[in-house]
Design a protein around this motif. Sequence first.
Motif, PDB file in Angstrom:
ATOM      1  N   ALA A  27       0.844  -1.198   0.000  1.00  0.00           N
ATOM      2  CA  ALA A  27       0.000   0.000   0.000  1.00  0.00           C
ATOM      3  C   ALA A  27       0.874   1.240   0.000  1.00  0.00           C
ATOM      4  O   ALA A  27       1.630   1.474   0.930  1.00  0.00           O
ATOM      5  CB  ALA A  27      -0.910  -0.016   1.220  1.00  0.00           C
ATOM      6  N   VAL A  28       0.789   2.006  -1.076  1.00  0.00           N
ATOM      7  CA  VAL A  28       1.504   3.270  -1.195  1.00  0.00           C
ATOM      8  C   VAL A  28       0.437   4.337  -1.420  1.00  0.00           C
ATOM      9  O   VAL A  28      -0.245   4.309  -2.442  1.00  0.00           O
ATOM     10  CB  VAL A  28       2.505   3.244  -2.372  1.00  0.00           C
ATOM     11  CG1 VAL A  28       3.219   4.573  -2.492  1.00  0.00           C
ATOM     12  CG2 VAL A  28       3.482   2.090  -2.221  1.00  0.00           C
ATOM     13  N   PRO A  29       0.243   5.241  -0.474  1.00  0.00           N
ATOM     14  CA  PRO A  29      -0.854   6.210  -0.582  1.00  0.00           C
ATOM     15  C   PRO A  29      -0.885   6.933  -1.923  1.00  0.00           C
ATOM     16  O   PRO A  29       0.104   7.509  -2.356  1.00  0.00           O
ATOM     17  CB  PRO A  29      -0.563   7.196   0.560  1.00  0.00           C
ATOM     18  CG  PRO A  29       0.191   6.380   1.556  1.00  0.00           C
ATOM     19  CD  PRO A  29       1.041   5.441   0.737  1.00  0.00           C
ATOM     20  N   GLY A  30      -2.028   6.821  -2.584  1.00  0.00           N
ATOM     21  CA  GLY A  30      -2.256   7.519  -3.840  1.00  0.00           C
ATOM     22  C   GLY A  30      -1.685   6.890  -5.087  1.00  0.00           C
ATOM     23  O   GLY A  30      -2.007   7.329  -6.184  1.00  0.00           O
ATOM     24  N   ILE A  31      -0.825   5.870  -4.972  1.00  0.00           N
ATOM     25  CA  ILE A  31      -0.210   5.316  -6.185  1.00  0.00           C
ATOM     26  C   ILE A  31      -0.164   3.796  -6.223  1.00  0.00           C
ATOM     27  O   ILE A  31       0.572   3.226  -7.011  1.00  0.00           O
ATOM     28  CB  ILE A  31       1.215   5.863  -6.405  1.00  0.00           C
ATOM     29  CG1 ILE A  31       2.116   5.535  -5.213  1.00  0.00           C
ATOM     30  CG2 ILE A  31       1.217   7.332  -6.702  1.00  0.00           C
ATOM     31  CD1 ILE A  31       3.580   5.806  -5.468  1.00  0.00           C
ATOM     32  N   THR A  32      -0.923   3.106  -5.390  1.00  0.00           N
ATOM     33  CA  THR A  32      -0.886   1.648  -5.391  1.00  0.00           C
ATOM     34  C   THR A  32      -1.477   1.110  -6.691  1.00  0.00           C
ATOM     35  O   THR A  32      -2.587   1.451  -7.071  1.00  0.00           O
ATOM     36  CB  THR A  32      -1.647   1.072  -4.186  1.00  0.00           C
ATOM     37  OG1 THR A  32      -1.009   1.537  -3.001  1.00  0.00           O
ATOM     38  CG2 THR A  32      -1.631  -0.447  -4.198  1.00  0.00           C
ATOM     39  N   ASN A  33      -0.730   0.263  -7.378  1.00  0.00           N
ATOM     40  CA  ASN A  33      -1.166  -0.404  -8.607  1.00  0.00           C
ATOM     41  C   ASN A  33      -0.958  -1.892  -8.437  1.00  0.00           C
ATOM     42  O   ASN A  33      -0.058  -2.328  -7.725  1.00  0.00           O
ATOM     43  CB  ASN A  33      -0.351   0.069  -9.812  1.00  0.00           C
ATOM     44  CG  ASN A  33      -0.583   1.529 -10.113  1.00  0.00           C
ATOM     45  OD1 ASN A  33      -1.697   1.960 -10.334  1.00  0.00           O
ATOM     46  ND2 ASN A  33       0.493   2.299 -10.106  1.00  0.00           N
ATOM     47  N   TYR A  45     -12.355  -8.964  -9.395  1.00  0.00           N
ATOM     48  CA  TYR A  45     -11.533  -9.327  -8.248  1.00  0.00           C
ATOM     49  C   TYR A  45     -12.118  -8.658  -7.012  1.00  0.00           C
ATOM     50  O   TYR A  45     -12.920  -7.724  -7.114  1.00  0.00           O
ATOM     51  CB  TYR A  45     -10.083  -8.867  -8.444  1.00  0.00           C
ATOM     52  CG  TYR A  45      -9.376  -9.585  -9.560  1.00  0.00           C
ATOM     53  CD1 TYR A  45      -8.857 -10.861  -9.360  1.00  0.00           C
ATOM     54  CD2 TYR A  45      -9.234  -9.002 -10.805  1.00  0.00           C
ATOM     55  CE1 TYR A  45      -8.223 -11.534 -10.393  1.00  0.00           C
ATOM     56  CE2 TYR A  45      -8.592  -9.669 -11.838  1.00  0.00           C
ATOM     57  CZ  TYR A  45      -8.092 -10.936 -11.621  1.00  0.00           C
ATOM     58  OH  TYR A  45      -7.471 -11.602 -12.630  1.00  0.00           O
ATOM     59  N   TYR A  46     -11.669  -9.109  -5.853  1.00  0.00           N
ATOM     60  CA  TYR A  46     -12.132  -8.568  -4.585  1.00  0.00           C
ATOM     61  C   TYR A  46     -10.906  -8.253  -3.737  1.00  0.00           C
ATOM     62  O   TYR A  46     -10.046  -9.114  -3.553  1.00  0.00           O
ATOM     63  CB  TYR A  46     -13.057  -9.563  -3.887  1.00  0.00           C
ATOM     64  CG  TYR A  46     -14.234  -9.913  -4.769  1.00  0.00           C
ATOM     65  CD1 TYR A  46     -15.403  -9.166  -4.720  1.00  0.00           C
ATOM     66  CD2 TYR A  46     -14.149 -10.944  -5.702  1.00  0.00           C
ATOM     67  CE1 TYR A  46     -16.468  -9.455  -5.554  1.00  0.00           C
ATOM     68  CE2 TYR A  46     -15.206 -11.239  -6.542  1.00  0.00           C
ATOM     69  CZ  TYR A  46     -16.364 -10.492  -6.467  1.00  0.00           C
ATOM     70  OH  TYR A  46     -17.410 -10.769  -7.301  1.00  0.00           O
ATOM     71  N   VAL A  47     -10.816  -7.024  -3.244  1.00  0.00           N
ATOM     72  CA  VAL A  47      -9.608  -6.580  -2.553  1.00  0.00           C
ATOM     73  C   VAL A  47      -9.900  -6.301  -1.081  1.00  0.00           C
ATOM     74  O   VAL A  47     -10.966  -5.816  -0.728  1.00  0.00           O
ATOM     75  CB  VAL A  47      -9.005  -5.337  -3.251  1.00  0.00           C
ATOM     76  CG1 VAL A  47      -9.939  -4.152  -3.192  1.00  0.00           C
ATOM     77  CG2 VAL A  47      -7.653  -4.984  -2.687  1.00  0.00           C
ATOM     78  N   THR A  48      -8.929  -6.664  -0.235  1.00  0.00           N
ATOM     79  CA  THR A  48      -8.989  -6.362   1.191  1.00  0.00           C
ATOM     80  C   THR A  48      -7.773  -5.521   1.569  1.00  0.00           C
ATOM     81  O   THR A  48      -6.793  -5.465   0.833  1.00  0.00           O
ATOM     82  CB  THR A  48      -8.975  -7.634   2.065  1.00  0.00           C
ATOM     83  OG1 THR A  48      -7.750  -8.328   1.850  1.00  0.00           O
ATOM     84  CG2 THR A  48     -10.148  -8.537   1.764  1.00  0.00           C
ATOM     85  N   ALA A  49      -7.850  -4.895   2.732  1.00  0.00           N
ATOM     86  CA  ALA A  49      -6.729  -4.135   3.281  1.00  0.00           C
ATOM     87  C   ALA A  49      -6.108  -4.951   4.413  1.00  0.00           C
ATOM     88  O   ALA A  49      -6.815  -5.617   5.172  1.00  0.00           O
ATOM     89  CB  ALA A  49      -7.213  -2.790   3.808  1.00  0.00           C
TER      90      ALA A  49
END
Length: 100
Positions: A27-33, A45-49
């Motif tokens: 997780a990179v704030p504002g730029i996660t790819n 897809y389904y994403v979790t934190a």
Amino acid sequence: MLKELLVTEFRFYDSLYGGTLVGTEAAVPGITNWTTPALTNTTTYYVTAFNGSCESWYREEITAKINPVANIVVTPSVPDVCGENNVVQISAEVTLLLTF
């Protein structure tokens, strides 16, 4: 004492419940790819934190949409279009373009 819980990673699954973990990304704030596996169809897809010790219960749905893009081919590549009997062949093949 309150401890601030920060998201350190996103986890991508192939199902809303259970399913297979298909990828992770820091997780990179504002730029996660995240780069999907090779796709030929629109895929959900389904994403979790994840914060390093706990994973969110809720999975956010994301869709990788595949749009066909035509590749136009002209034969001959430099056609002579003078006169009435010259033939120029135009064909198209589809290439996949991924958009989110």
